[in-house]
Write a protein that holds these residues in place. Structure first.
Motif, short mmCIF file in Angstrom:
data_model
loop_
_atom_site.label_atom_id
_atom_site.label_comp_id
_atom_site.label_asym_id
_atom_site.label_seq_id
_atom_site.Cartn_x
_atom_site.Cartn_y
_atom_site.Cartn_z
N ASP A 146 0.83 -1.22 0.00
CA ASP A 146 0.00 0.00 0.00
C ASP A 146 0.86 1.26 0.00
O ASP A 146 0.47 2.28 -0.57
CB ASP A 146 -0.91 0.03 1.24
CG ASP A 146 -2.04 -0.97 1.15
OD1 ASP A 146 -2.26 -1.52 0.04
OD2 ASP A 146 -2.71 -1.21 2.18
N ASP A 147 2.01 1.20 0.66
CA ASP A 147 2.91 2.37 0.67
C ASP A 147 3.41 2.65 -0.74
O ASP A 147 3.49 3.81 -1.16
CB ASP A 147 4.10 2.12 1.59
CG ASP A 147 3.69 2.03 3.05
OD1 ASP A 147 3.06 3.00 3.53
OD2 ASP A 147 3.95 1.01 3.69
N ILE A 148 3.78 1.58 -1.47
CA ILE A 148 4.26 1.76 -2.84
C ILE A 148 3.12 2.29 -3.72
O ILE A 148 3.32 3.20 -4.53
CB ILE A 148 4.79 0.42 -3.42
CG1 ILE A 148 5.91 -0.16 -2.53
CG2 ILE A 148 5.27 0.60 -4.86
CD1 ILE A 148 7.17 0.64 -2.47
N ALA A 149 1.93 1.75 -3.52
CA ALA A 149 0.76 2.22 -4.28
C ALA A 149 0.51 3.71 -4.01
O ALA A 149 0.18 4.47 -4.93
CB ALA A 149 -0.47 1.39 -3.92
N ALA A 150 0.69 4.13 -2.75
CA ALA A 150 0.47 5.55 -2.42
C ALA A 150 1.49 6.43 -3.14
O ALA A 150 1.15 7.52 -3.62
CB ALA A 150 0.58 5.75 -0.90
N LEU A 151 2.74 5.96 -3.22
CA LEU A 151 3.77 6.74 -3.93
C LEU A 151 3.44 6.84 -5.41
O LEU A 151 3.58 7.90 -6.03
CB LEU A 151 5.15 6.10 -3.74
CG LEU A 151 5.68 6.08 -2.30
CD1 LEU A 151 6.94 5.22 -2.21
CD2 LEU A 151 5.98 7.50 -1.82
N ARG A 152 2.97 5.73 -5.98
CA ARG A 152 2.62 5.75 -7.41
C ARG A 152 1.41 6.65 -7.64
O ARG A 152 1.33 7.33 -8.65
CB ARG A 152 2.35 4.33 -7.90
CG ARG A 152 3.65 3.53 -7.99
CD ARG A 152 3.47 2.20 -8.71
NE ARG A 152 4.77 1.57 -8.96
CZ ARG A 152 5.05 0.29 -8.68
NH1 ARG A 152 4.13 -0.48 -8.13
NH2 ARG A 152 6.24 -0.20 -8.95
N SER A 153 0.48 6.67 -6.69
CA SER A 153 -0.74 7.47 -6.88
C SER A 153 -0.47 8.97 -6.86
O SER A 153 -1.26 9.75 -7.36
CB SER A 153 -1.79 7.11 -5.82
OG SER A 153 -1.44 7.70 -4.58
N VAL A 154 0.67 9.37 -6.27
CA VAL A 154 1.01 10.80 -6.31
C VAL A 154 1.96 11.09 -7.47
O VAL A 154 2.56 12.17 -7.55
CB VAL A 154 1.61 11.32 -4.98
CG1 VAL A 154 0.57 11.26 -3.87
CG2 VAL A 154 2.88 10.57 -4.59
N GLY A 155 2.11 10.12 -8.38
CA GLY A 155 2.81 10.37 -9.64
C GLY A 155 4.24 9.89 -9.72
O GLY A 155 4.94 10.21 -10.68
N MET A 156 4.71 9.12 -8.73
CA MET A 156 6.10 8.68 -8.78
C MET A 156 6.26 7.46 -9.69
O MET A 156 5.49 6.52 -9.59
CB MET A 156 6.62 8.39 -7.37
CG MET A 156 6.92 9.69 -6.61
SD MET A 156 7.32 9.47 -4.87
CE MET A 156 8.81 8.57 -4.97
N ASP A 157 7.30 7.50 -10.56
CA ASP A 157 7.57 6.34 -11.42
C ASP A 157 8.56 5.41 -10.71
O ASP A 157 9.03 5.70 -9.60
CB ASP A 157 8.08 6.78 -12.80
CG ASP A 157 9.42 7.50 -12.75
OD1 ASP A 157 10.19 7.31 -11.78
OD2 ASP A 157 9.72 8.26 -13.69
N ASP A 158 8.87 4.27 -11.37
CA ASP A 158 9.72 3.26 -10.72
C ASP A 158 11.09 3.82 -10.34
O ASP A 158 11.62 3.51 -9.26
CB ASP A 158 9.91 2.05 -11.66
CG ASP A 158 8.76 1.06 -11.54
OD1 ASP A 158 7.84 1.31 -10.73
OD2 ASP A 158 8.78 0.04 -12.26
N CYS A 159 11.68 4.63 -11.22
CA CYS A 159 13.01 5.16 -10.92
C CYS A 159 12.98 6.08 -9.70
O CYS A 159 13.89 6.03 -8.86
CB CYS A 159 13.58 5.90 -12.13
SG CYS A 159 13.96 4.77 -13.49
N GLU A 160 11.92 6.86 -9.58
CA GLU A 160 11.81 7.75 -8.42
C GLU A 160 11.59 6.95 -7.13
O GLU A 160 12.15 7.29 -6.08
CB GLU A 160 10.66 8.74 -8.62
CG GLU A 160 10.96 9.78 -9.70
CD GLU A 160 9.76 10.64 -10.01
OE1 GLU A 160 9.88 11.88 -9.95
OE2 GLU A 160 8.68 10.08 -10.33
N VAL A 161 10.80 5.90 -7.21
CA VAL A 161 10.58 5.08 -6.01
C VAL A 161 11.89 4.40 -5.60
O VAL A 161 12.23 4.34 -4.41
CB VAL A 161 9.45 4.03 -6.24
CG1 VAL A 161 9.33 3.12 -5.01
CG2 VAL A 161 8.12 4.72 -6.53
N ILE A 162 12.65 3.95 -6.59
CA ILE A 162 13.96 3.33 -6.28
C ILE A 162 14.88 4.37 -5.63
O ILE A 162 15.57 4.07 -4.64
CB ILE A 162 14.59 2.73 -7.56
CG1 ILE A 162 13.82 1.47 -7.97
CG2 ILE A 162 16.07 2.40 -7.33
CD1 ILE A 162 14.28 0.87 -9.30
#
Lengths: 187, 160
Positions: A146-162
């Motif tokens: 859910d934390d990763i989903a929340a980051l993606r929902s505010v527009g973060m792509d895979d590279c930004e999450v990494i």
């Protein structure tokens, strides 16, 4: 409306005697040339220079994670670092990275909200980053999909999450040096 | 090439995340250099590689990471561990000195770094560790806590 907090830089002092430049080995001197954000040879650097191999390797990685071009915005990396430092109880790191966040965003609203323990005052992007930083910093990690989903929902792509995972994790490292090998004092 | 972090996160070259990780070659190479600097250093400061791997196994368990526990178990088996080191790796606290003092410190700093105080470093000194050993031990503890978090984060990304 919450009043703004004023965070003064702290001084750090080690619990063990740092390496003296006059007594340093060639390997220690070579390692100390690479310092966090290329400042002077601090007591912190001279303390870690007792084990020059790990100091050198970690500093190169640390600088890449916090300062490399592109990807996750610098303030977001600082917010990840701040969240980790609060969980891990490293006051010195928390102040440094809170100040850097305020400088980069030209606002101390986020930092003030966190120092007053009012994370509900954060916007959605900062809230997602801060919540993930706290949960990933727990031991064991409490972060979930859910934390990763929340980051993606505010527009973060895979590279930004990494990038964010690394910024938080490198403070799981840095905090365990700074807060363990010494202590912070004001002024 | 698959590295230790890919293995820990369960990534193979045909995963999109494997390629996304390579967007940051500095992180990939940097993490591997760091791993070598704490687990297989050229100068081990008197903290032998099998002690280091046994401690890493213990910290992987404290971080609830079965993949890294299994990986460090394999590495430890190849390094001729003593009974004491096998017990240490499994989380035992009733050990000879200085191992007993070392594991108390490792457990504290892994689980509750916030509680660290000057007295904890004094205990390491009392147990006979010198300054390079105290720093090397601190870097090892800090590295495994970094490694387990990056691996945990990448696994979550892979699962979503």
């Amino acid at each position: 409306m919450i009043s703004s907090v004023r965070l003064k830089p702290l001084n750090w002092h080690p619990y063990i005697a740092p390496v003296e430049l006059s007594g340093a080995t060639p390997e220690q001197l070579e390692a100390m040339k690479v310092t966090p954000s290329a400042k002077k040879v601090s007591e912190y650097v001279r303390t870690l220079a007792h084990d020059p191999e790990s100091y050198l390797a970690r500093t190169i990685l640390f600088n890449a994670i916090m300062y490399v071009e592109g990807g996750l915005a610098r303030p977001d990396r600082e917010l990840g670092a701040l969240g980790a430092s609060i969980v891990n109880g490293c006051k010195f790191c928390a102040v440094v990275h809170a100040r850097r966040h305020a400088e980069l965003t030209k606002s101390d609203e986020v930092v003030t909200a966190l120092y007053l323990d009012k994370p509900e005052a954060l916007g959605p992007r900062d809230a997602a980053i801060y919540s993930f930083a706290r949960r990933l910093s727990a031991a064991p990690s409490e972060a979930t999909a859910d934390d990763i989903a929340a980051l993606r929902s505010v527009g973060m792509d895979d590279c930004e999450v990494i990038d964010l995972i690394h910024a938080i994790s490198i403070f799981g490292w840095a905090n365990r040096l700074m807060h363990v090998l010494g202590h912070a004092e004001s002024g | 090439m698959i590295d230790a972090m890919d293995k820990a996160a369960g990534l193979s070259p045909d995963d999109a995340l494997f390629a996304a990780r390579r967007f940051r070659p500095e992180f990939v190479q940097g993490a591997e250099e760091c791993r070598l600097s704490v687990l297989q250093p050229a100068n081990d400061q008197g903290l032998a590689p099998n002690l280091r791997v046994a401690l890493a196994r213990r910290m992987a368990a404290l971080n609830g990471d079965p993949v890294l526990m299994a990986e460090y178990d394999v590495q430890l088996a190849q390094l001729g561990p003593t009974e004491q080191l096998l017990a240490l790796a499994q989380g035992e606290t009733d050990l000879n000195e200085p191992l007993a003092t070392i594991v108390r410190h490792v457990d504290l700093i892994t689980l509750t770094p916030k509680k660290a105080e000057a007295s904890h470093i004094a205990l390491l000194v009392k147990a006979g560790l010198n300054n390079p050993q105290i720093v090397a031990l601190s870097e090892l503890i800090a590295f495994v806590n970094f490694q387990t978090r990056v691996a945990a984060g990448l696994r979550l990304m892979r699962s979503t």
